[in-house]
Structure formats: structure tokens, C-alpha cells
Design a protein around this motif. Structure first.
Motif, PDB file in Angstrom:
ATOM      1  N   LEU A  49       0.822  -1.212   0.000  1.00 44.88           N
ATOM      2  CA  LEU A  49       0.000   0.000   0.000  1.00 44.88           C
ATOM      3  C   LEU A  49       0.856   1.263   0.000  1.00 44.88           C
ATOM      4  O   LEU A  49       0.432   2.313  -0.497  1.00 44.88           O
ATOM      5  N   ASP A  50       2.074   1.174   0.548  1.00 46.43           N
ATOM      6  CA  ASP A  50       2.967   2.331   0.551  1.00 46.43           C
ATOM      7  C   ASP A  50       3.300   2.776  -0.867  1.00 46.43           C
ATOM      8  O   ASP A  50       3.644   3.937  -1.097  1.00 46.43           O
ATOM      9  N   ALA A  51       3.195   1.837  -1.818  1.00 46.44           N
ATOM     10  CA  ALA A  51       3.591   2.115  -3.195  1.00 46.44           C
ATOM     11  C   ALA A  51       2.417   2.463  -4.098  1.00 46.44           C
ATOM     12  O   ALA A  51       2.631   2.824  -5.256  1.00 46.44           O
ATOM     13  N   ILE A  52       1.192   2.372  -3.588  1.00 46.42           N
ATOM     14  CA  ILE A  52       0.011   2.578  -4.425  1.00 46.42           C
ATOM     15  C   ILE A  52      -0.516   3.997  -4.223  1.00 46.42           C
ATOM     16  O   ILE A  52      -0.927   4.352  -3.114  1.00 46.42           O
ATOM     17  N   PRO A  53      -0.534   4.811  -5.278  1.00 50.13           N
ATOM     18  CA  PRO A  53      -0.861   6.233  -5.139  1.00 50.13           C
ATOM     19  C   PRO A  53      -2.359   6.518  -5.221  1.00 50.13           C
ATOM     20  O   PRO A  53      -2.843   7.178  -6.134  1.00 50.13           O
ATOM     21  N   SER A  69      -7.081  -8.590  -1.246  1.00 52.63           N
ATOM     22  CA  SER A  69      -6.520  -7.987  -0.038  1.00 52.63           C
ATOM     23  C   SER A  69      -6.195  -6.515  -0.266  1.00 52.63           C
ATOM     24  O   SER A  69      -6.531  -5.654   0.570  1.00 52.63           O
ATOM     25  N   LEU A  70      -5.557  -6.201  -1.382  1.00 52.54           N
ATOM     26  CA  LEU A  70      -5.200  -4.810  -1.655  1.00 52.54           C
ATOM     27  C   LEU A  70      -6.438  -3.944  -1.817  1.00 52.54           C
ATOM     28  O   LEU A  70      -6.463  -2.791  -1.365  1.00 52.54           O
ATOM     29  N   VAL A  71      -7.478  -4.495  -2.439  1.00 54.94           N
ATOM     30  CA  VAL A  71      -8.735  -3.750  -2.569  1.00 54.94           C
ATOM     31  C   VAL A  71      -9.288  -3.413  -1.183  1.00 54.94           C
ATOM     32  O   VAL A  71      -9.690  -2.273  -0.915  1.00 54.94           O
ATOM     33  N   ALA A 119     -10.052   0.607   3.238  1.00 56.78           N
ATOM     34  CA  ALA A 119      -9.977   1.028   4.641  1.00 56.78           C
ATOM     35  C   ALA A 119      -9.254   2.358   4.783  1.00 56.78           C
ATOM     36  O   ALA A 119      -9.478   3.101   5.747  1.00 56.78           O
ATOM     37  N   ASP A 120      -8.390   2.676   3.804  1.00 59.43           N
ATOM     38  CA  ASP A 120      -7.675   3.952   3.808  1.00 59.43           C
ATOM     39  C   ASP A 120      -8.369   5.012   2.957  1.00 59.43           C
ATOM     40  O   ASP A 120      -7.829   6.101   2.748  1.00 59.43           O
ATOM     41  N   GLY A 121      -9.556   4.668   2.421  1.00 63.69           N
ATOM     42  CA  GLY A 121     -10.322   5.628   1.640  1.00 63.69           C
ATOM     43  C   GLY A 121      -9.994   5.681   0.163  1.00 63.69           C
ATOM     44  O   GLY A 121     -10.392   6.626  -0.525  1.00 63.69           O
ATOM     45  N   SER A 122      -9.281   4.674  -0.364  1.00 61.84           N
ATOM     46  CA  SER A 122      -8.915   4.644  -1.779  1.00 61.84           C
ATOM     47  C   SER A 122      -9.618   3.489  -2.486  1.00 61.84           C
ATOM     48  O   SER A 122      -9.977   2.495  -1.859  1.00 61.84           O
ATOM     49  N   THR A 123      -9.768   3.625  -3.795  1.00 61.76           N
ATOM     50  CA  THR A 123     -10.424   2.600  -4.602  1.00 61.76           C
ATOM     51  C   THR A 123      -9.443   2.017  -5.603  1.00 61.76           C
ATOM     52  O   THR A 123      -8.874   2.752  -6.429  1.00 61.76           O
TER      53      THR A 123
END
Length: 242
Positions: free
Chosen positions: A77-81, A99-101, A106-110
Motif C-alpha cells: 500500500l505504501d507504493a500505491i498512489p 486484499s489490496l482492494v 480502509a484507507d479511503g482509496s479505490t
């Protein structure tokens, strides 16, 4: 003997099938098998082990529980903008996709996930496990695959091709798979905490590393790591078919 035992302990922590991997790589380097044979040998090693797993983590090549899975893979997730389309190369059971979805949500990103795997059996498993994404999961060798679209973020590993083919492989991904202005993530890989072997290798191929991340591994000498590249360098060699 102690030093050798320690070396083997670290090697096993980095890759459980390190002896088999060394045999396959050695056969390729000696010219006993070509690139197609290298991929076939890896498929014969990995596919039955993954398909024989009794849970999604094991079917994606990792033993342990959900907490261990998140520890080892959550650093991506650190690498996904933020919001993006994301291709998981070597998607196996599809567990990393889902899992990444969930973690990004949970962090507010899609994240709009896609997957590709060289194993037809694993691609079928991922489609069954993730039916809502069945039409987004492909069976192909990413080293030569030309997808029907390009992706904002592509996650891969250098271990998916012979070591001498890493440069052409990265060039192919940038030319054919990563969207313009997109990001290529390499990882997660297991590496000695105090070394930067993978990053040094990527830089030697002519790529500027945009960022990196790491988390502690269960083995004290090892860390889970990932790095990412945002734009291909002008010095990178042209793509060649491995």
C-alpha cells in the motif's frame, strides 16, 4: 559448517524452494534449457504446490495466518498512489488482489484490480474465488503478454523471468502494460535487511528508483521489501523477446 548452515537458513527464509530455484537457474545458465524451459520448470514446481494449498494464502505461496499475510504484503500500500487500476502479475489465487482492494478501501482509496498468471490452473482458481473479477483475470506469460488495456499500477517480481532477462522484461512492462505516467512496483521480495541487492540490480539496468518500503521479517536478518519505478529511463535497452 556453522557459517554454511547460517547461509542456508537465510536462503530458506528468503525462498523456501531455494535449492530447486538454484537448479532451474543453473540449468538455464548452462544452456540446458531455454527461456520456455525455464518457465515450464518453474510452473511445474509452483503450480502443484499452490493448487494444493488449503487456504487462499497458501494458494498464493505463503504459509501462515491472516496477520502474517498482511504483515508481509500490506507494505505494498505504501507504493500505491490512491485510486487506480492495478494489475497483479502472478496473481495466483487472487488473494493479493482482494486484499489490496480491502486494505486500500480502509484507507479511503479505490483499487480496480486485474490479474494475470502463467498457470491456467491458478488463473481458473482466481476466477472461481473472485467471480466479480473473472473477466479481469488472464492466463498468460507476462514476459510477452500484450494486455487488452494498460494499467495505472503494475505489481511484479524480478523472479518471474531468468535473471539475464530482467532488463527486457521491465522494458516490456513499461512499453506494453504500464499506462503512461503509471507506476511499476517490484515486490514483495525477501532480502537481507542491510543489503540493497535488488535496488542495486534495478539501478544497474538503467532505472531510477522512485521509492522503497520495508517491514521486519520473521527472520531477524531478513526484511520484506518493495520498490517502485514511475517512469522508464531513456537509457533502458529496447525490449526483446526473452
Amino acid at each position: 559448517m556453522y557459517g554454511r548452515a547460517m547461509d542456508e537458513d537465510v536462503a530458506a527464509a528468503k525462498e523456501g524452494a531455494w535449492r530447486e530455484a538454484a537448479e532451474i537457474d543453473g540449468a538455464f545458465e548452462r544452456g540446458e534449457i531455454d527461456a520456455a524451459g525455464w518457465h515450464a520448470a518453474w510452473l511445474a514446481l509452483v503450480e502443484p504446490a499452490y493448487l494444493g494449498g488449503d487456504n487462499p494464502c497458501a494458494q498464493s505461496g505463503m504459509s501462515g495466518d491472516a496477520a502474517g499475510w498482511e504483515l508481509a504484503r500490506g507494505l505494498l500500500l505504501d507504493a500505491i498512489p490512491g485510486d487506480c487500476t492495478l494489475l497483479d502479475v502472478g496473481c495466483a489465487s487472487g488473494h493479493l488482489m482482494e486484499s489490496l482492494v480491502a486494505w486500500a478501501a480502509a484507507d479511503g482509496s479505490t483499487i480496480e484490480p486485474y490479474g494475470v498468471d502463467i498457470s491456467a490452473g491458478l488463473a481458473d482458481l482466481a476466477r472461481r474465488r473472485c467471480p466479480r473479477w473473472a473477466d479481469r483475470i488472464f492466463n498468460a506469460n507476462a514476459a510477452t503478454w500484450r494486455p487488452p488495456r494498460r494499467f495505472d499500477v503494475v505489481r511484479t517480481g524480478l523472479e518471474y523471468v531468468p535473471a539475464s532477462h530482467a532488463g527486457p522484461y521491465l522494458r516490456h512492462l513499461f512499453d506494453e502494460v504500464v499506462a503512461p505516467g503509471g507506476r511499476l512496483i517490484i515486490g514483495v521480495y525477501n532480502e537481507e535487511r542491510d543489503l540493497s541487492t535488488t535496488e542495486d540490480r534495478v539501478r544497474a539496468l538503467g532505472y531510477a528508483v522512485t521509492g522503497r518500503t520495508a517491514r521486519p521479517h520473521r527472520h531477524p536478518a531478513i526484511a520484506y521489501k518493495a520498490l517502485w519505478l514511475d517512469t522508464p529511463p531513456v537509457t533502458a535497452p529496447p525490449a526483446r523477446t526473452p
